[in-house]
Structures are given as structure tokens and as C-alpha cells.
Design a protein around this motif. Sequence first.
Motif: not given
Length: 850
Positions: A113-119, A179-184, A187-192
Motif C-alpha cells: 500500500s505504498l508503491q504500485l508496481h505495474i507490468k 516532501s513526498e506526500s502528494s502520492s497520498v 499516484p506519481t513518482i514522488d521525487k523532487s
Amino acid sequence: MHHQLKKAWFGGALCSLLGWSAATVAQQKDPADPALQIYRASATKINDLVHTKLDVRFDYGKRYMYGKEWVTLHPHFYATDSLTLDAKGMNINAVAVVKNGRNTNLTYTYADSLQLHIKLDRTYKADEQYTIYIDYTSKPEEYKSEGSAAITDAKGLYFINPDGKVPNKPTEIWTQGESESSSVWFPTIDKSNQKSTSEISITVDKKYKTLSNGLLVKQVNNSNGTRTDTWKLDQPFAPYLFMMAIGDYAIVKDNWHGKEVSYYVEPAYEKYAKDIFGDTPEMLSFYSKILGVEYPWPKYSQVIARDYVSGAMENVTATLHGQFVQKTDRELLDDDRLGNSVIAHELFHHWFGDLVTCESWSNLTVNESFADYSEYLWFEHKFGKDAADEHAYDALQGYFRSAQYSGDKDLVRFHYHDKEDMFDAITYQKGGCILHMLRTVVGDSAFFKSLNLYLKTYAYKATEAQQLRLAVEEVTGRDMNWFFNQWYYGSGYPELDLNYAYDENTHQVSVFVKQVQKANKVWELPMAIDVYASGKKERHMITLSTRADTLTFTSSAKPDLVNVDAEKVTVMKKNDHRDLSTYVFQYFNAPNYLDRREALEICLKQQSNPDARKVVLAAVKDKFEGLREYAISGLKLDDDAVKTAIAPVLADLAKNDPFAKVRSAAIAQLGKLADAQYESLFESKLSDRSYTVEGQALAALSSTNLDKAFTLARSMEKDAKGELLSGIAQVYVKKGDEGSLPFFKKHFEEASAGQEKFEAAVQYIGILSTTSNTESVNQGFDQIKDMADQFHNPMVNNYLINILTPVLEKKQTAAKSATGEQQAAFNEQATHLQGILQSLKAPKTTTEQE
């Protein structure tokens, strides 16, 4: 980002807190902490964001957001058949790839429930874009997040009073990405080091206004009483800068160069919006001019948020401010330019942070030090160099206090316990002071040309501090590694011990400089030294580079003053062995605010000396209000000579000084005299426009006529704000009036999170100290403890310990002098408070920190 509780708060009356992220002492002393062994590199880029399209609506009852997303990406360099998105605490309902307008479902995993891994449906090359569709539900209230001292919560999406049950509080929704809460909330690559364009469609009840990044390109009224607003921004920006704000706002519009400038405030503050934000167009012009890069975004909006978890946030084109910025015209008289500095800070981020973004949190200072320094630049332009230098001095002292309390660290640091630890007084205040040094070292023209080159070279990109160094080197032609290695990639500051000699035979002035800092590091310090002699000033540019330097200058006569670091810009502490006469000369002849303040500080310690008193008397009438206030606050009126010389001046200042903080300081000093001759003066200032002045006048009146002050305090409760509340509290405490407890309890409970809450707590504690009812007292102390837990800040705990400890002693003393049930009650209160103090003192364990 600007952390609201920013300014110095040690000593004297309550000022703004220094609310920086301060790691616990235990953490600082534990280099074996596994988290500190991790090298915090920039995030590896496998896929790059291109465009993010969102369609969102809200369930106020469940505190859910229902979202549909179309996110377009491409592989960064290497071909890939997979995608990982940050998605925290969501329900994922569907994931598909969009081809020719049709969705094809994809295989995915979402176990943690933290990262969505997509094939992906196939392998994509770097030049091939693809669009992923995701149907999801954001559940921020159910996501277990851990905040920090700087950002007290990390839920990303906030529902404020969603059911409308809290009286006098609006219903709002707002976001906080850094810092990395937009991904709440999407879904995104939540890095600066990622950047994306945006299109956000927000469906809300028609009564609400919305705000988001970019321009409002479409509004559609729906048949069910809702409206869908679509906001679009075609320039790329980092995920943490995505935002939404929804509420019953009044929108006040300005403009700048044909671009909309707007202010979203609560309706009651509509008429004050331009009092609060009205300098924004001038700021836009000023910053665009000095940087040589015009404000790059299509609009600029500012919005007020209730219960905001930090100070303010520079979301691209739509800055969000905590409620503390929203003030009436009367409250702004006592603001001491705090709100103005926050507004400047967040705007400057739109160049440094938004246009050019730190590539990792290790390099956060390339965002925050510039925003911090922008406050100096604006103050220098708008209010004068004295005001700017005072602001810089306060910032530097804040850093020194923080370093003493929580340890010192590199400005750019690749090892930290948590990314939130980067939001501290080193990244901000020390970083801003270092930029001021850099400006002085290379000169104004080169400094601003370097910033121009940096912005133009790296626009819409992510950078680290080395790229700033390279820009400065390209402009100046100088190697700047010595400066960056010393200040950016190192910690600490120099401490100088200074001695002087003059040889009348050789006409030589000698300055003996020792670097006495405990660390082995020896600093290279270029600086100016001004020698004042025979009515003239001669400047010498020198560079200190060894542990002990002897500097020699020619002077036809014994100098009146040798002013080391004459520009007063070096981040350092010094022990200056000089005669009082040199400081007296310095106050009247050296030009800078810090010259006068340094001299005044010495003279305030020696007020019984006629020469020192001459400086103090001059300083209470200094041209700059900040020094007038400082001089007045430091007066020792128990010295008859001081009182005789200065009391008449204080009375005049209390009546007529144009600055509220000077009038207030003068009244506070006169109040200490408890002299009935000033009673009419105190009463007259109870109708002052400034709440601070009113509060001080009320407290001062209580020193000569407590009963009158008490009666007047009761009548002033209805319109009591800021320091007036503190004045009322002082009167009630002095009177020992337990009947006032409900007033301060209610004020504490209704206060907005942050600075307002803390100030209300201090007043509440004052009343609790005089209250005998055990149930009320213990409940109040529990409320204070709950507030401290929400602040999540060791420095807040430390401050509360300092003000609660005397309360404990008071309760213990009361118990000793009481008997029977009353004694038992005071003992129970003391025992309860003792437990709370122990809890505040206890360091968090590593597990709790994580």
C-alpha cells in the motif's frame, strides 16, 4: 516552504517560536544509527513523468477522495517494461494502458500500500511515451503517516471540519505535498527530480471555490448541484508542488504585467486581503528585475488554509499559507513584518525551488536558502538595510541556537535520519546567511549575474549545489571550491578571539586573530577591516587562513576603532577584547545596524557608566525602530541615573512613536516602575490601535491599580487578540481570578494549529497556575501535553518545560502551606504535572522516531 514558528523565542515575553526540525539529542549522539549510514542519493530515474491529468471528487463523510488519473510517461534512458508509482494508503480499483482512446487492463501489485508496481503491455524505449489510467480512492485519514518538527503531519490531503460540527471554523480541503506526500492523493513518482505538466478537474459543491496549479480553463455546472473546475498548467513542475484548495473563499484580484494575481481569504477578511498581500505585485517586479528572469508562470495566487501543518508552501502558481498570515489591519500593526517575509519567501521559491528544483532532499538548501535570503533582499528593498540586517541577525541567532541544541551538520548532507530532518535552521537560516556572504565575496553584480545564469541554464530542471558553484565560477572566473567545500559540504562555524595593539613609534596597528573553535577545521575567511583614526576611515581587505593570524596596518594615530568584519556578514562568533570607548565610538560612527547593535549590547551591560549611558540614551531614539525597541527593552531603570535620564523619553515614546513595538517596549519599562504618575498614560494607551500596546498598557496599569486593570480587562475580552490576550492573562493571574479559566480554556481549544495554538497555551498555563480546582487543572495540563505531542518538536517541549517547571514549584509550595483536602488537591496537581514534565523531557526512542 516557510515554517511558521520561525523566529527567536528564548528569553522575555513570548515571541514566535523557532520551529525547526530538531533531531533529538540521542539521535545526534548515535552515529551507529542505521538510518545515518545510508547515503541519500538522488532518486534513480527509470521512467520520467510527462503529464498528469486528474479528475477528483470528495466524500466529506468518509474523508475520501475518488480519483481518476491519466499519467503520461516515457523511459528515462533504458528501455523498460515496468513502472513503479508511489501511491500511499489507497484503494486501487483499476490500472490500464490507454491506446487509441481505449483502456487495456494491466497486471499490477500493491502489496505494501505504498508503491504500485505495474507490468506494462510491452517494452518501451526512451523516445516512446505511454499513458496509464488509474481509478483509485485516496484515504488520507486512514494512512498512517509520521510528520516532523517542520511539517507536523504527512497525510497529503486534509479535510478540515468536513461535517461542519466545529463552530466558527470553515469547511475546507487542501493538500500538502512536500516532501513526498502528494502520492497520498494521486499516484506519481514522488521525487523532487521528476517534473510533470498538469490538468486537474475538481468537482465540488457549487458554494465552494477551488484553486489549483495553473489557469482555470473550464467550469461546468453539473445537474446534481456540483461544479467541476479544470485547472491546467503547461509548464513542468515537481510532484510535491501539485496542489488543491477548496473552501468558501472570498477572492480578491490584483494583476501584474497582464497576469492574474489573486488572494483567497475567508470572507471576513476580504476587506483586509490587500493589506495582507498587497505588496505581491511589487515583489514580482523586484524579484524579476534583480534576477533578470521574469516571473515564469501564468498566474500567482495565494490562499489561506485552516489548521495548516506547517507555515506556508510554494505550490506552483498557488501558494498556500497558514492562518497566521490572515490578519486584520489592527493585527498587522503587530505583525513585525512576519507575514510580509513569508509572502516574499514563498514567491521567491517560484524561481528557486519551482523553476529550478533541488534534485534530492540532500540538496534542499538550493531551494530553501534562496527563499530564506529572499526575505533579506525584499526587506533591504522595501524597508531599508537596517531592517534587512536585523532580519539576518535574527536568522543567524536562530541557527546558533539550533546548532547548540541539536548539533551541527553539513549544509548539503547525504546522511540523515529522515528527509524531514533537512527542514532545519541549517538548510534555511544558515544557508541564507551563507548566500549573503557569497554575495559579499563576489560582489553584487557578479552575484546576481550568477543567479541569472543558474536559473536560465537549469530552468525546469533539477539541480544540486555544485551547479550553483559552477554558475558562480563561470561568471566570476574564480575557483569557488574553497567556499563551497567550507560552507556547503562542511559543518560548523568559526569562533574568533581578537586582540589589538598600537605602536606609537612605528605607527603600526596590530590585530591578533585566533580561530578558537573546537573543531580541527581552519576557516578561510575573507573580510573587510575598517580602521578609524584622525577622523578618517580606511578599509583593508584581508583573508584569514590560519589558526592564528597577525594583521598589521599603518595608522598615523592610535585608532578610535578597528572594526573587524566591517560588513558584518561572516557566519561566526567572536570574543572581541576592546575598551568601552571603542564601542561608544562605534555606535556613533560605524554605519551598519549590526555595528550599532553590537555597541549597544556592550553599553547596555554598563549603564551605570556615563559614556555607556550616553549610547543607551541615543539608542532609544535611534533612527531604526528595531534598535529603539532593543535599547528600551534592555534598560535598567533600577539605576537612578538611568531612570532620571531616560524615563521622560520613554513617556514620549510610549505616546508618540510611530511603531507599535517601540510604544509597547516603552510602556513595559514604565510599568516596572509602578509609579502612579504614569497611570493616566497607561489608561490612554488602552485605546491604541495596536493589540500589543493595549496588552502592555493593561499589564502596566495593573502595577499601579490592579482593581481598575481587572475591571477594564473584563470589558476588553470581546475584542482580545494577540498580545492583548497576554495582557489580560497577566492581570487575571495577578488578581488570582479563577473565574477567567473558561475564557482561556475556550480560547486555547479554538485556536488554530501552530503559532496561535502555542500562544494560547502560554496564556492558558498562566491561568492554570493560579487555579485550585484539581479536575480543571489536570485536564488543562493534559491538553497542553496533547498539543506538545502534535508539535512533534523537542524545542517546543523544552520551552514548555521551562514555563511549566515554575508552575510545578508554585503548586508544591501551595501544598506545603495548605492543610486537609486543599493540601491533597495541590499535591495531586503537582504529581500530575510532574508526570507531564517527565514525559516532555523523555527522548523518543528510535522506534518512535521512525
